[in-house]
Design a protein around this motif. Sequence first.
Motif, PDB file in Angstrom:
ATOM      1  N   ILE A  32      19.468 -21.302  43.142  1.00 25.75           N
ATOM      2  CA  ILE A  32      20.598 -22.244  43.093  1.00 25.75           C
ATOM      3  C   ILE A  32      20.553 -23.250  44.237  1.00 25.75           C
ATOM      4  O   ILE A  32      21.517 -23.976  44.466  1.00 25.75           O
ATOM      5  CB  ILE A  32      21.952 -21.505  43.065  1.00 25.75           C
ATOM      6  N   ASP A  33      19.441 -23.252  44.968  1.00 25.51           N
ATOM      7  CA  ASP A  33      19.221 -24.213  46.051  1.00 25.51           C
ATOM      8  C   ASP A  33      20.324 -24.130  47.116  1.00 25.51           C
ATOM      9  O   ASP A  33      20.973 -25.120  47.434  1.00 25.51           O
ATOM     10  CB  ASP A  33      19.105 -25.629  45.501  1.00 25.51           C
ATOM     11  N   MET A  34      20.534 -22.907  47.629  1.00 25.65           N
ATOM     12  CA  MET A  34      21.544 -22.658  48.667  1.00 25.65           C
ATOM     13  C   MET A  34      20.902 -21.848  49.789  1.00 25.65           C
ATOM     14  O   MET A  34      19.850 -21.240  49.606  1.00 25.65           O
ATOM     15  CB  MET A  34      22.728 -21.859  48.105  1.00 25.65           C
ATOM     16  N   ASN A  35      21.585 -21.774  50.903  1.00 24.65           N
ATOM     17  CA  ASN A  35      21.146 -20.966  52.022  1.00 24.65           C
ATOM     18  C   ASN A  35      21.471 -19.497  51.727  1.00 24.65           C
ATOM     19  O   ASN A  35      22.590 -19.196  51.316  1.00 24.65           O
ATOM     20  CB  ASN A  35      21.879 -21.429  53.287  1.00 24.65           C
ATOM     21  N   PRO A  36      20.526 -18.571  51.941  1.00 24.78           N
ATOM     22  CA  PRO A  36      20.788 -17.155  51.672  1.00 24.78           C
ATOM     23  C   PRO A  36      21.996 -16.604  52.437  1.00 24.78           C
ATOM     24  O   PRO A  36      22.730 -15.762  51.902  1.00 24.78           O
ATOM     25  CB  PRO A  36      19.504 -16.447  52.117  1.00 24.78           C
ATOM     26  N   SER A  37      22.219 -17.074  53.643  1.00 23.59           N
ATOM     27  CA  SER A  37      23.367 -16.562  54.402  1.00 23.59           C
ATOM     28  C   SER A  37      24.684 -17.002  53.753  1.00 23.59           C
ATOM     29  O   SER A  37      25.668 -16.266  53.768  1.00 23.59           O
ATOM     30  CB  SER A  37      23.322 -16.991  55.864  1.00 23.59           C
ATOM     31  N   PHE A  38      24.694 -18.180  53.127  1.00 22.87           N
ATOM     32  CA  PHE A  38      25.894 -18.636  52.434  1.00 22.87           C
ATOM     33  C   PHE A  38      26.146 -17.795  51.194  1.00 22.87           C
ATOM     34  O   PHE A  38      27.296 -17.448  50.894  1.00 22.87           O
ATOM     35  CB  PHE A  38      25.784 -20.120  52.066  1.00 22.87           C
ATOM     36  N   VAL A  39      25.088 -17.412  50.494  1.00 21.93           N
ATOM     37  CA  VAL A  39      25.233 -16.516  49.336  1.00 21.93           C
ATOM     38  C   VAL A  39      25.869 -15.205  49.796  1.00 21.93           C
ATOM     39  O   VAL A  39      26.787 -14.689  49.164  1.00 21.93           O
ATOM     40  CB  VAL A  39      23.875 -16.255  48.641  1.00 21.93           C
ATOM     41  N   GLY A  40      25.410 -14.673  50.915  1.00 20.32           N
ATOM     42  CA  GLY A  40      25.981 -13.435  51.460  1.00 20.32           C
ATOM     43  C   GLY A  40      27.451 -13.592  51.817  1.00 20.32           C
ATOM     44  O   GLY A  40      28.260 -12.695  51.568  1.00 20.32           O
ATOM     45  N   GLN A  41      27.800 -14.736  52.375  1.00 18.19           N
ATOM     46  CA  GLN A  41      29.200 -14.984  52.736  1.00 18.19           C
ATOM     47  C   GLN A  41      30.077 -15.107  51.488  1.00 18.19           C
ATOM     48  O   GLN A  41      31.210 -14.635  51.481  1.00 18.19           O
ATOM     49  CB  GLN A  41      29.305 -16.244  53.593  1.00 18.19           C
ATOM     50  N   ILE A  42      29.551 -15.706  50.435  1.00 18.58           N
ATOM     51  CA  ILE A  42      30.293 -15.768  49.171  1.00 18.58           C
ATOM     52  C   ILE A  42      30.501 -14.357  48.636  1.00 18.58           C
ATOM     53  O   ILE A  42      31.606 -13.985  48.239  1.00 18.58           O
ATOM     54  CB  ILE A  42      29.554 -16.649  48.134  1.00 18.58           C
ATOM     55  N   GLU A  43      29.441 -13.564  48.622  1.00 17.85           N
ATOM     56  CA  GLU A  43      29.537 -12.203  48.086  1.00 17.85           C
ATOM     57  C   GLU A  43      30.538 -11.349  48.859  1.00 17.85           C
ATOM     58  O   GLU A  43      31.195 -10.490  48.279  1.00 17.85           O
ATOM     59  CB  GLU A  43      28.164 -11.525  48.094  1.00 17.85           C
ATOM     60  N   ARG A  44      30.660 -11.575  50.152  1.00 21.05           N
ATOM     61  CA  ARG A  44      31.605 -10.798  50.965  1.00 21.05           C
ATOM     62  C   ARG A  44      33.007 -11.398  50.956  1.00 21.05           C
ATOM     63  O   ARG A  44      33.918 -10.855  51.575  1.00 21.05           O
ATOM     64  CB  ARG A  44      31.085 -10.686  52.394  1.00 21.05           C
ATOM     65  N   GLY A  45      33.187 -12.508  50.264  1.00 20.31           N
ATOM     66  CA  GLY A  45      34.492 -13.142  50.186  1.00 20.31           C
ATOM     67  C   GLY A  45      34.885 -13.892  51.438  1.00 20.31           C
ATOM     68  O   GLY A  45      36.053 -14.213  51.632  1.00 20.31           O
ATOM     69  N   LEU A  46      33.909 -14.205  52.283  1.00 15.48           N
ATOM     70  CA  LEU A  46      34.186 -14.909  53.532  1.00 15.48           C
ATOM     71  C   LEU A  46      34.224 -16.422  53.339  1.00 15.48           C
ATOM     72  O   LEU A  46      34.894 -17.125  54.089  1.00 15.48           O
ATOM     73  CB  LEU A  46      33.128 -14.558  54.585  1.00 15.48           C
ATOM     74  N   LYS A  47      33.474 -16.908  52.370  1.00 11.24           N
ATOM     75  CA  LYS A  47      33.422 -18.344  52.082  1.00 11.24           C
ATOM     76  C   LYS A  47      33.748 -18.570  50.619  1.00 11.24           C
ATOM     77  O   LYS A  47      33.419 -17.754  49.762  1.00 11.24           O
ATOM     78  CB  LYS A  47      32.022 -18.924  52.366  1.00 11.24           C
ATOM     79  N   ALA A  48      34.372 -19.697  50.346  1.00 10.22           N
ATOM     80  CA  ALA A  48      34.688 -20.064  48.969  1.00 10.22           C
ATOM     81  C   ALA A  48      33.530 -20.876  48.395  1.00 10.22           C
ATOM     82  O   ALA A  48      33.006 -21.768  49.057  1.00 10.22           O
ATOM     83  CB  ALA A  48      35.972 -20.879  48.926  1.00 10.22           C
ATOM     84  N   ALA A  49      33.155 -20.558  47.191  1.00 13.20           N
ATOM     85  CA  ALA A  49      32.128 -21.318  46.504  1.00 13.20           C
ATOM     86  C   ALA A  49      32.766 -22.586  45.938  1.00 13.20           C
ATOM     87  O   ALA A  49      33.863 -22.540  45.386  1.00 13.20           O
ATOM     88  CB  ALA A  49      31.525 -20.489  45.375  1.00 13.20           C
ATOM     89  N   SER A  50      32.098 -23.702  46.103  1.00 12.91           N
ATOM     90  CA  SER A  50      32.590 -24.951  45.530  1.00 12.91           C
ATOM     91  C   SER A  50      32.437 -24.900  44.009  1.00 12.91           C
ATOM     92  O   SER A  50      31.729 -24.048  43.459  1.00 12.91           O
ATOM     93  CB  SER A  50      31.788 -26.131  46.080  1.00 12.91           C
ATOM     94  N   PHE A  51      33.082 -25.853  43.346  1.00 18.28           N
ATOM     95  CA  PHE A  51      32.946 -25.935  41.894  1.00 18.28           C
ATOM     96  C   PHE A  51      31.485 -26.137  41.517  1.00 18.28           C
ATOM     97  O   PHE A  51      30.995 -25.521  40.568  1.00 18.28           O
ATOM     98  CB  PHE A  51      33.809 -27.074  41.344  1.00 18.28           C
ATOM     99  N   ASP A  52      30.774 -26.977  42.265  1.00 16.99           N
ATOM    100  CA  ASP A  52      29.356 -27.224  41.982  1.00 16.99           C
ATOM    101  C   ASP A  52      28.527 -25.948  42.104  1.00 16.99           C
ATOM    102  O   ASP A  52      27.649 -25.686  41.286  1.00 16.99           O
ATOM    103  CB  ASP A  52      28.785 -28.296  42.916  1.00 16.99           C
ATOM    104  N   THR A  53      28.823 -25.157  43.130  1.00 13.53           N
ATOM    105  CA  THR A  53      28.101 -23.896  43.318  1.00 13.53           C
ATOM    106  C   THR A  53      28.408 -22.934  42.181  1.00 13.53           C
ATOM    107  O   THR A  53      27.506 -22.288  41.642  1.00 13.53           O
ATOM    108  CB  THR A  53      28.471 -23.255  44.671  1.00 13.53           C
ATOM    109  N   LEU A  54      29.682 -22.838  41.795  1.00  9.76           N
ATOM    110  CA  LEU A  54      30.048 -21.966  40.679  1.00  9.76           C
ATOM    111  C   LEU A  54      29.379 -22.424  39.380  1.00  9.76           C
ATOM    112  O   LEU A  54      28.953 -21.601  38.566  1.00  9.76           O
ATOM    113  CB  LEU A  54      31.563 -21.926  40.501  1.00  9.76           C
ATOM    114  N   GLU A  55      29.250 -23.720  39.218  1.00  4.18           N
ATOM    115  CA  GLU A  55      28.583 -24.253  38.034  1.00  4.18           C
ATOM    116  C   GLU A  55      27.111 -23.843  38.018  1.00  4.18           C
ATOM    117  O   GLU A  55      26.578 -23.412  36.991  1.00  4.18           O
ATOM    118  CB  GLU A  55      28.724 -25.769  38.025  1.00  4.18           C
ATOM    119  N   ARG A  56      26.459 -23.951  39.161  1.00  4.72           N
ATOM    120  CA  ARG A  56      25.047 -23.525  39.257  1.00  4.72           C
ATOM    121  C   ARG A  56      24.907 -22.033  38.991  1.00  4.72           C
ATOM    122  O   ARG A  56      23.998 -21.597  38.288  1.00  4.72           O
ATOM    123  CB  ARG A  56      24.477 -23.855  40.635  1.00  4.72           C
ATOM    124  N   LEU A  57      25.827 -21.252  39.570  1.00  6.40           N
ATOM    125  CA  LEU A  57      25.794 -19.800  39.365  1.00  6.40           C
ATOM    126  C   LEU A  57      26.008 -19.453  37.893  1.00  6.40           C
ATOM    127  O   LEU A  57      25.330 -18.577  37.352  1.00  6.40           O
ATOM    128  CB  LEU A  57      26.847 -19.113  40.235  1.00  6.40           C
TER     129      LEU A  57
END
Length: 75
Positions: A32-57
Amino acid sequence: MHITDYRSTIGKKVRQERLKRGWTQEELAEKIDMNPSFVGQIERGLKAASFDTLERLSRIFEMKLVDFLMEGEDS
């Protein structure tokens, strides 16, 4: 529902779908062309995924955007 609850729900779904496919966070991040640490933060609920990121996912997981807000295995 509070924004933290949404982040947590989305994060659990991302992790569940990633693990279902046997992918590491690094592999998902590359797809999805993202930083692995950001993926981890999304999975732990620490960061919100943008609409664009959710669309890619949703594309990579072949699911609907709304499914990220549904809890449980069968959503």
